[in-house]
Write a protein that holds these residues in place. Structure first.
Motif, short mmCIF file in Angstrom:
data_model
loop_
_atom_site.label_atom_id
_atom_site.label_comp_id
_atom_site.label_asym_id
_atom_site.label_seq_id
_atom_site.Cartn_x
_atom_site.Cartn_y
_atom_site.Cartn_z
N SER A 252 0.74 -1.40 -0.04
CA SER A 252 0.00 -0.22 -0.01
C SER A 252 0.96 1.45 0.07
O SER A 252 0.58 2.30 -0.62
CB SER A 252 -1.01 0.01 1.21
OG SER A 252 -0.20 -0.03 2.48
N ASP A 253 2.08 1.13 0.57
CA ASP A 253 2.85 2.44 0.61
C ASP A 253 3.41 2.81 -0.90
O ASP A 253 3.68 3.77 -1.27
CB ASP A 253 4.10 2.34 1.63
CG ASP A 253 3.31 2.05 3.01
OD1 ASP A 253 2.44 2.61 3.48
OD2 ASP A 253 4.09 1.55 3.86
N ALA A 254 4.00 1.61 -1.42
CA ALA A 254 4.45 1.82 -2.81
C ALA A 254 3.61 1.93 -3.89
O ALA A 254 3.88 2.90 -4.86
CB ALA A 254 5.12 0.54 -3.06
N TRP A 255 2.33 1.60 -3.65
CA TRP A 255 1.35 1.65 -4.71
C TRP A 255 0.06 2.57 -4.51
O TRP A 255 -0.90 2.61 -5.35
CB TRP A 255 0.74 0.26 -5.01
CG TRP A 255 1.78 -0.79 -5.74
CD1 TRP A 255 2.73 -1.37 -5.04
CD2 TRP A 255 1.95 -0.86 -7.05
NE1 TRP A 255 3.41 -2.28 -6.11
CE2 TRP A 255 2.87 -1.72 -7.43
CE3 TRP A 255 1.29 -0.23 -8.33
CZ2 TRP A 255 3.59 -2.06 -8.72
CZ3 TRP A 255 1.91 -0.73 -9.42
CH2 TRP A 255 2.74 -1.56 -9.67
N GLY A 256 0.16 3.15 -3.40
CA GLY A 256 -1.06 3.98 -3.01
C GLY A 256 -1.80 4.70 -3.98
O GLY A 256 -2.95 4.46 -4.03
N ASN A 257 -1.16 5.69 -4.78
CA ASN A 257 -1.62 6.60 -5.79
C ASN A 257 -2.29 5.71 -6.79
O ASN A 257 -3.51 6.09 -7.33
CB ASN A 257 -0.87 7.63 -6.11
CG ASN A 257 -0.54 8.55 -5.14
OD1 ASN A 257 -1.39 8.52 -4.04
ND2 ASN A 257 0.40 9.31 -5.43
N GLN A 258 -1.41 4.86 -7.41
CA GLN A 258 -1.93 4.02 -8.33
C GLN A 258 -3.06 3.04 -8.11
O GLN A 258 -4.04 2.76 -8.94
CB GLN A 258 -0.76 3.05 -9.21
CG GLN A 258 0.41 3.69 -9.54
CD GLN A 258 1.64 3.78 -8.71
OE1 GLN A 258 1.40 4.41 -7.61
NE2 GLN A 258 2.61 3.73 -9.13
N GLY B 186 -9.23 2.46 -8.90
CA GLY B 186 -10.37 1.88 -8.47
C GLY B 186 -10.28 0.73 -7.00
O GLY B 186 -11.52 0.37 -6.73
N ILE B 187 -9.07 0.78 -6.41
CA ILE B 187 -9.04 -0.10 -5.51
C ILE B 187 -8.75 0.84 -4.31
O ILE B 187 -7.88 1.59 -4.17
CB ILE B 187 -7.68 -1.10 -5.60
CG1 ILE B 187 -8.00 -1.91 -6.78
CG2 ILE B 187 -7.41 -1.53 -4.39
CD1 ILE B 187 -6.84 -2.91 -7.34
N HIS B 188 -9.52 0.82 -3.45
CA HIS B 188 -9.48 1.78 -1.97
C HIS B 188 -9.62 0.80 -0.81
O HIS B 188 -10.69 0.18 -0.64
CB HIS B 188 -11.08 2.56 -2.07
CG HIS B 188 -11.06 3.54 -3.24
ND1 HIS B 188 -10.31 4.53 -3.42
CD2 HIS B 188 -11.90 3.13 -4.55
CE1 HIS B 188 -10.62 5.14 -4.91
NE2 HIS B 188 -11.64 4.16 -5.13
N ALA B 189 -8.52 0.63 -0.35
CA ALA B 189 -8.34 -0.06 0.96
C ALA B 189 -8.47 0.62 1.97
O ALA B 189 -7.67 1.37 2.29
CB ALA B 189 -6.94 -0.82 0.77
N ASP B 190 -9.73 0.46 2.92
CA ASP B 190 -9.80 1.17 4.14
C ASP B 190 -8.87 0.79 5.32
O ASP B 190 -8.31 1.45 6.10
CB ASP B 190 -11.30 1.24 4.47
CG ASP B 190 -12.14 2.02 3.80
OD1 ASP B 190 -11.70 3.15 2.94
OD2 ASP B 190 -13.38 1.71 3.40
#
Length: 109
Positions: free
Chosen positions: A51-57, A62-66
């Motif tokens: 999630s840190d490396a790919w957050g913006n992508q 359309g992948i929103h991990a809460d």
């Protein structure tokens, strides 16, 4: 694409969003050798993204991990279907808690 690779192997593609600092992610990963977890993940193709490396992508895709770990079902074109599950679906991160909801998610009846 990774989704095409999965489909060619007869597997269903999923994105797993995780992070190196995430203790529940580490607990899930450590449990993957358990027979119940192997059964839950059978026939799936996991695309693991930090999630840190790919957050913006991830957001753009359309992948929103809460919360993490989180799993997102992809269609054969690699687009999110909208079906998702995260660590909030079970209690303590042990196979007997994690495997049943994950199996139901990965293999809906």
């Amino acid at each position: 694409s990774e989704a095409a690779k999965a489909t060619s192997k007869g597997q269903k593609p999923f994105v797993e969003v995780h992070a190196g600092w995430c203790m529940p992610c580490k607990q899930l990963e450590a449990s993957l050798g358990d027979p119940m977890m192997q059964d839950a993940f059978k026939g799936t193709y996991q695309i693991r993204l930090d999630s840190d490396a790919w957050g913006n992508q991830l957001m753009k895709a359309g992948i929103h991990a809460d919360g993490i770990p989180a799993f997102f079902e992809l269609d054969a074109q690699g687009k999110p279907t909208g079906r998702t599950i995260d660590g909030g679906a079970w209690d303590e991160n042990i196979p007997k808690n994690m495997a049943p909801p994950l199996k139901q998610f990965f293999h809906p009846a």
